[in-house]
Design an enzyme around this catalytic site. Structure first.
Site, PDB file in Angstrom:
ATOM      1  N   TYR A 167      39.526  66.405  74.244  1.00 50.74           N
ATOM      2  CA  TYR A 167      41.396  65.357  74.691  1.00 50.74           C
ATOM      3  C   TYR A 167      41.982  65.720  73.865  1.00 50.74           C
ATOM      4  O   TYR A 167      41.226  65.676  72.540  1.00 50.74           O
ATOM      5  CB  TYR A 167      40.778  64.394  74.951  1.00 50.74           C
ATOM      6  CG  TYR A 167      40.296  63.889  76.587  1.00 50.74           C
ATOM      7  CD1 TYR A 167      40.589  64.677  77.206  1.00 50.74           C
ATOM      8  CD2 TYR A 167      40.365  62.558  76.769  1.00 50.74           C
ATOM      9  CE1 TYR A 167      39.710  64.485  78.194  1.00 50.74           C
ATOM     10  CE2 TYR A 167      39.220  62.202  78.080  1.00 50.74           C
ATOM     11  CZ  TYR A 167      39.042  63.244  78.811  1.00 50.74           C
ATOM     12  OH  TYR A 167      38.808  62.796  80.300  1.00 50.74           O
TER      13      TYR A 167
ATOM     14  N   GLU B 161      52.016  67.817  94.088  1.00 53.70           N
ATOM     15  CA  GLU B 161      51.874  69.334  94.980  1.00 53.70           C
ATOM     16  C   GLU B 161      52.717  68.495  96.583  1.00 53.70           C
ATOM     17  O   GLU B 161      52.015  67.483  96.555  1.00 53.70           O
ATOM     18  CB  GLU B 161      51.176  70.189  95.181  1.00 53.70           C
ATOM     19  CG  GLU B 161      49.647  69.275  95.710  1.00 53.70           C
ATOM     20  CD  GLU B 161      48.922  69.938  95.777  1.00 53.70           C
ATOM     21  OE1 GLU B 161      49.045  71.326  95.925  1.00 53.70           O
ATOM     22  OE2 GLU B 161      48.043  69.674  96.139  1.00 53.70           O
TER      23      GLU B 161
ATOM     24  N   PRO C 281      42.945  59.213  89.805  1.00 48.65           N
ATOM     25  CA  PRO C 281      42.599  58.405  91.616  1.00 48.65           C
ATOM     26  C   PRO C 281      43.662  58.179  91.901  1.00 48.65           C
ATOM     27  O   PRO C 281      43.616  57.996  93.385  1.00 48.65           O
ATOM     28  CB  PRO C 281      42.071  57.021  90.955  1.00 48.65           C
ATOM     29  CG  PRO C 281      42.916  57.257  89.320  1.00 48.65           C
ATOM     30  CD  PRO C 281      42.888  58.041  88.534  1.00 48.65           C
ATOM     31  N   LEU C 282      44.878  58.473  91.676  1.00 52.92           N
ATOM     32  CA  LEU C 282      46.444  58.933  92.449  1.00 52.92           C
ATOM     33  C   LEU C 282      46.147  60.628  93.306  1.00 52.92           C
ATOM     34  O   LEU C 282      47.016  60.311  94.214  1.00 52.92           O
ATOM     35  CB  LEU C 282      47.289  58.785  91.584  1.00 52.92           C
ATOM     36  CG  LEU C 282      47.383  57.245  91.141  1.00 52.92           C
ATOM     37  CD1 LEU C 282      49.125  57.493  90.132  1.00 52.92           C
ATOM     38  CD2 LEU C 282      47.358  56.400  92.301  1.00 52.92           C
ATOM     39  N   GLY C 283      45.406  61.146  92.753  1.00 53.47           N
ATOM     40  CA  GLY C 283      45.033  62.260  93.852  1.00 53.47           C
ATOM     41  C   GLY C 283      46.436  63.238  93.882  1.00 53.47           C
ATOM     42  O   GLY C 283      46.930  63.335  92.195  1.00 53.47           O
TER      43      GLY C 283
END
Length: 297
Positions: A56, A218, A211-213
């Site tokens: 990271y 988009e 987890p929010l996708g």
């Protein structure tokens, strides 16, 4: 269901995890003081687990986090550190020629020792192998993990982005207690292909990255459908759509631990609204339905 300080039997990590990937140069570029603020804020919400990886920030974020952590008067036993290794990524301070994976015993041990130095801690609570390699040798990995556990440098061991068959390879020689996978209302595959069932069967704790996708990333038919539904559910429940998406993940019986990437203090504090909250059954299925754009099977 009360989500305050939920601990699993195998992990003793908080049910929501603070992801640090965007804390450094890959995202918010937080100062040492700002990192301390975020650590304190997450802990104030009983989110005690911080997720790292050696790569990271181009191999810099663990060090930045460690500088913030070392000056905080917080007992080490009151927090949990997760880190990942195995990816050799080209970065300003790493010239590998090409990106590749390395699961040799030497590299695994050296990576953990570097993470301990960078995080300024004597041990990590959970070590994850970051991504599966076609060339990984499970017996060699087992030797490294055994040595790291026996020396007290790691406590728990798991995987990240591994399929059930790849997990079985590692489980032949090692106890696997975690698998961090991509899962959200827009990325349903682990729920439909047996990955989550497999983890439940084998007592493996799932963690979910992103987890929010792709809801906020988009505008495609799937996300537009979900946004329309979430607006209605937000009015119904009186909480924001991002919290509804987390509640959707948390409701799964595998007791998935979402890795939250936000560095916004107000959003971190809003997580308290999940305490005691649970989506109604029909609404959980409505989100699944809008994700696939057709009736569920």
């Amino acid at each position: 269901m009360n989500f305050i300080l939920f601990y699993t039997m195998i992990s003793n990590t908080s049910n929501i995890i603070a992801g640090t990937m965007n804390w450094g140069t890959w995202g918010s570029k937080l100062s040492t003081f700002a990192m301390q603020e975020r650590i304190e804020t997450y802990l104030s919400e009983n989110i005690i687990t911080f997720d790292h990886a050696d790569i990271y920030g181009g191999y810099t974020t663990e060090t930045d986090f460690g500088k913030a952590w070392k000056n905080m008067a917080i007992a080490r036993e009151n927090v949990r550190f997760v880190t990942k290794c195995g990816i050799k990524m080209i970065a300003e301070n790493r010239d590998y020629g090409s990106k590749h994976y390395d699961y040799s015993k030497e590299h695994l041990i050296r990576s953990v020792e570097n993470s301990l130095k960078n995080l300024q801690t004597e041990y990590v609570d959970v070590l994850l192998l970051h991504r599966p390699s076609p060339l990984m040798q499970p017996e060699v990995i087992a030797e490294a993990i055994s040595e790291l556990k026996n020396s007290g440098k790691i406590v728990g061991f798991g995987l990240s982005n591994f399929t059930p068959s790849q997990t079985d390879l590692i489980r032949k020689y090692n106890v696997v207690s975690y698998n961090q996978i991509q899962f959200s209302a827009t990325h349903l595959q682990p729920m439909l292909t047996g990955e989550l069932d497999y983890m439940m069967l084998h007592n493996i704790q799932p963690m979910a990255w992103n987890p929010l996708g792709s809801i906020y990333k988009e505008a495609i038919p799937q996300t537009i459908r979900l946004q329309d539904l979430l607006q209605k559910l937000s009015i119904k429940y009186g909480i924001s759509d991002d919290l509804l998406l987390l509640a959707w993940v948390l409701k799964h019986p595998a007791k998935i631990q979402p890795v939250i990437g936000t560095t916004q203090i107000d959003r971190i504090k809003s997580l308290k609204q999940l305490h005691g909250f649970e989506l109604e059954l029909e609404d959980w299925f409505a989100i699944w339905t809008e994700s696939i754009g057709t009736k569920i099977p």
